[in-house]
Each structure stands twice: as C-alpha cells, then as structure tokens.
Design a protein around this motif. Sequence first.
Motif, PDB file in Angstrom:
ATOM      1  N   SER A 167      64.443  42.892  55.349  1.00 56.07           N
ATOM      2  CA  SER A 167      64.656  42.453  54.165  1.00 56.07           C
ATOM      3  C   SER A 167      66.319  43.791  53.790  1.00 56.07           C
ATOM      4  N   GLY A 168      66.113  44.800  54.903  1.00 58.09           N
ATOM      5  CA  GLY A 168      67.372  45.581  54.376  1.00 58.09           C
ATOM      6  C   GLY A 168      68.384  44.896  55.334  1.00 58.09           C
ATOM      7  N   PHE A 182      71.001  42.493  56.451  1.00 60.64           N
ATOM      8  CA  PHE A 182      72.411  42.450  56.084  1.00 60.64           C
ATOM      9  C   PHE A 182      72.964  44.448  55.580  1.00 60.64           C
ATOM     10  N   ALA A 183      71.779  44.383  54.611  1.00 64.78           N
ATOM     11  CA  ALA A 183      72.843  46.242  54.199  1.00 64.78           C
ATOM     12  C   ALA A 183      72.578  47.060  55.938  1.00 64.78           C
ATOM     13  N   ILE A 184      71.838  47.196  56.477  1.00 63.00           N
ATOM     14  CA  ILE A 184      71.777  47.710  57.827  1.00 63.00           C
ATOM     15  C   ILE A 184      73.141  47.367  58.648  1.00 63.00           C
ATOM     16  N   ILE A 206      76.121  45.670  57.935  1.00 58.96           N
ATOM     17  CA  ILE A 206      77.079  46.040  57.492  1.00 58.96           C
ATOM     18  C   ILE A 206      77.004  47.972  58.423  1.00 58.96           C
ATOM     19  N   HIS A 207      76.282  49.046  57.662  1.00 61.45           N
ATOM     20  CA  HIS A 207      76.407  49.619  57.833  1.00 61.45           C
ATOM     21  C   HIS A 207      76.595  50.322  59.019  1.00 61.45           C
ATOM     22  N   ILE A 209      71.894  56.138  59.296  1.00 59.83           N
ATOM     23  CA  ILE A 209      71.261  55.038  58.174  1.00 59.83           C
ATOM     24  C   ILE A 209      70.308  55.043  57.583  1.00 59.83           C
ATOM     25  N   ASN A 210      69.484  56.239  58.623  1.00 57.43           N
ATOM     26  CA  ASN A 210      68.012  57.039  58.358  1.00 57.43           C
ATOM     27  C   ASN A 210      66.750  55.882  58.518  1.00 57.43           C
ATOM     28  N   LEU A 211      67.210  55.660  59.981  1.00 52.70           N
ATOM     29  CA  LEU A 211      66.890  54.476  59.990  1.00 52.70           C
ATOM     30  C   LEU A 211      66.133  54.518  61.951  1.00 52.70           C
ATOM     31  N   PHE A 231      76.626  38.161  56.482  1.00 50.68           N
ATOM     32  CA  PHE A 231      76.136  37.654  55.423  1.00 50.68           C
ATOM     33  C   PHE A 231      75.269  36.111  56.796  1.00 50.68           C
ATOM     34  N   GLU A 248      70.783  35.809  55.997  1.00 47.95           N
ATOM     35  CA  GLU A 248      70.473  35.607  54.452  1.00 47.95           C
ATOM     36  C   GLU A 248      70.974  34.625  53.883  1.00 47.95           C
ATOM     37  N   ILE A 270      71.440  33.604  49.975  1.00 43.29           N
ATOM     38  CA  ILE A 270      71.373  33.374  48.337  1.00 43.29           C
ATOM     39  C   ILE A 270      70.215  32.263  47.455  1.00 43.29           C
TER      40      ILE A 270
END
Lengths: 150, 150
Positions: free
Chosen positions: B18-19, B21-23, B25-26, B48-50, B93, B98, B100
Amino acid sequence: MCYKTHYICNIFYYSMLSGKFAITIHILTLLNKFPNDYLSSEYIAGSINLNPVLVRKEIANLKAHHIVESKEGKNGGTKLAVDSSKLTLKEIFEMTFETINLGYAKNQPNPDCPVGKKINQNLDALYAEMNQKVSAQLEGISLDDFSNQF
Amino acid sequence: MCYKTHYICNIFYYSMLSGKFAITIHILTLLNKFPNDYLSSEYIAGSINLNPVLVRKEIANLKAHHIVESKEGKNGGTKLAVDSSKLTLKEIFEMTFETINLGYAKNQPNPDCPVGKKINQNLDALYAEMNQKVSAQLEGISLDDFSNQF
DNA sequence: TTATTTAGTAATAAAAAATGTTACAGTTTT
DNA sequence: AAAACTGTAACATTTTTTATTACTAAATAA
C-alpha cells in the motif's frame, strides 16, 4: 479515518471500512429513492450484499452527522433527514473520513537522512493539493445528482 | 495494482504494497541525489526503514519499466537509467499501479436492485474523473522537481 | 581463485486491517 | 405479550500488507 466499533475495558478499538464511502453512498442513494419510508438495515444490506450489522455501523456514523434519522422497534428503520439536493458528495467524503493519498511507507523513515527526514512532509504537500482538486470535484455533485443516475 | 512476489505450482500470487508509491518515490529520490552511484538495497532500506527485500521488489518493478538499472555482485546496486527531469510523477503513479478511488463495497451488490445493479458503474465514472484530475496534477511534476524539495 | 558483497527471488511467517457473525438488551408497534 | 426492529459489544474469520529467512547467481577485490 475510522469509527468506533467497540470498546473493551475503556480501550477503544477502531476499524476502518475501506468501502466506507461506497457503502455510505449506497445507503444514501437507497434512502433517497424512498424518501418517505424507514428502510431497515436488513433491506439495505440486501442491496449492498453486506452484513446488516455493518450497515447499522455506517448508519450510526450518518446519524452522528445528522444526515439520517432512525426509528427503533417494529417497522423501524432509517430515513434521510436532509435535503438530498443540498448534500454534496464532498460532505459524504468527509464524513467517511477518507483522505485521498497515494500512501506512505509504514515505518518512520530515517531522520538522519535528508530524504528520510522530509519525505512525508513532501508527500503531505503533494497529497494536500490532490485533495483540493478532488474536493472541488465532489463539491459539485449532490446526493440527488448521483442518485438520479439510477 | 500488484507485483509478483512469488509463484508456486504455476499459480501467481500477488501482493500490493500500500505504500508502493511512497516507497518508489523515496527510492527514486535517493537515486537522483546520487546519480553516479550504484546504491545498494541495504542502504536504501536504511533510509526508508524498510526490509531490503521489499526495496528490491520495488526496484524489480522499476527495472521492468526501464527506469533504473542495477548491477549484481560486490559494489553492485541500482542507479537511475532515465533523465529525472523528464520522468513525471504521473508515470511513477502509473507504474505503481495506483488508482485513485474512494473504494467499493467488497461483495457484489444485488443485481436485482436498481441501485445495486448500477452502483459500481456509477462509482467507476466518478472515480475516473477523479483520476483525470489527479493525473493532470502529477503530470506537471517531474522526479527532479520533487527531488529538489529536499 | 577464493572470499565477499551484492542482486534476485521463493517460501513462509507475522502483523495489521477489513469484514463477518453471534448474541443480546432496549424500543416500538401490533 | 409477541414480533420486528435498532444499537452495539465481543469475538471470529478472511484478506492484505509487511517482514524474515534462505538460498542461488553474479561481480569484484584481495
């Protein structure tokens, strides 16, 4: 982003229904189709194909926002308490606590890394703009508009 | 909306992060900060702490889209393979699959009910418009723009 | 040429989130 | 009273997401 489902020993447990918006708008559309009747959670659940208890939970949320009123007892049920041409999808969106975003990494990023330190802040800004656009769209559509498509 | 995590006996199993996109882009922001280095999944994971395995999975997705290239073996890692000023957030995206939307009720609604029969179709139309607006926003932002905020 | 570091990825485990069920008290109508 | 509802707690189940372990293969460096 949640609603109270139950609490045990003074600790609140929350659970988010990911279909909350869809379910709520389904409920409201049905209520708008029969504005003079009290519809039972059983009946509504039959249209959504969802457990009646979950329908009652969403209705509890709508009641808290004074969008519907319900009547207990025999022949009880729920009906709309507002003018459906004045209730916008934006309000429904907000009542279901949704926020448009593309997610965040689950764990806190490394604060010692310049990217990790600011990533969530920068994503927030991006998502905030997204929400504005979406809100503007939803504000232009009333429950009645939506409901008239059926 | 997914990526392949593994398959057993010819059956594919997917899992959506679920993360995602965030991951993603990071990861890309980090790569863009060090355009001449091959960054290891361990290093990226530290920001990222992943778990590094999950980083490698996102990288596998980026590789499949030819956005990055990686090198195995000692001193290996991953680096950007495209011009970051030409890669838009819209592409990221889309690569992270993803969409929306404000969700759907989980179960198939009652096809014998006029509302149940059309609800998903009407939600689809609403969400499609939402996606257009969001896509337009994301198209205007390049990875480099995003990355320069740090 | 061997040890080391890295990607790649399968398999499985664990955690978290979402949905479903049962049960029952309280209300209202018949 | 009986029946049909709402309201909501407690718990169960399912699904999704994230984490871990383990191992193969590749590339580099000593």
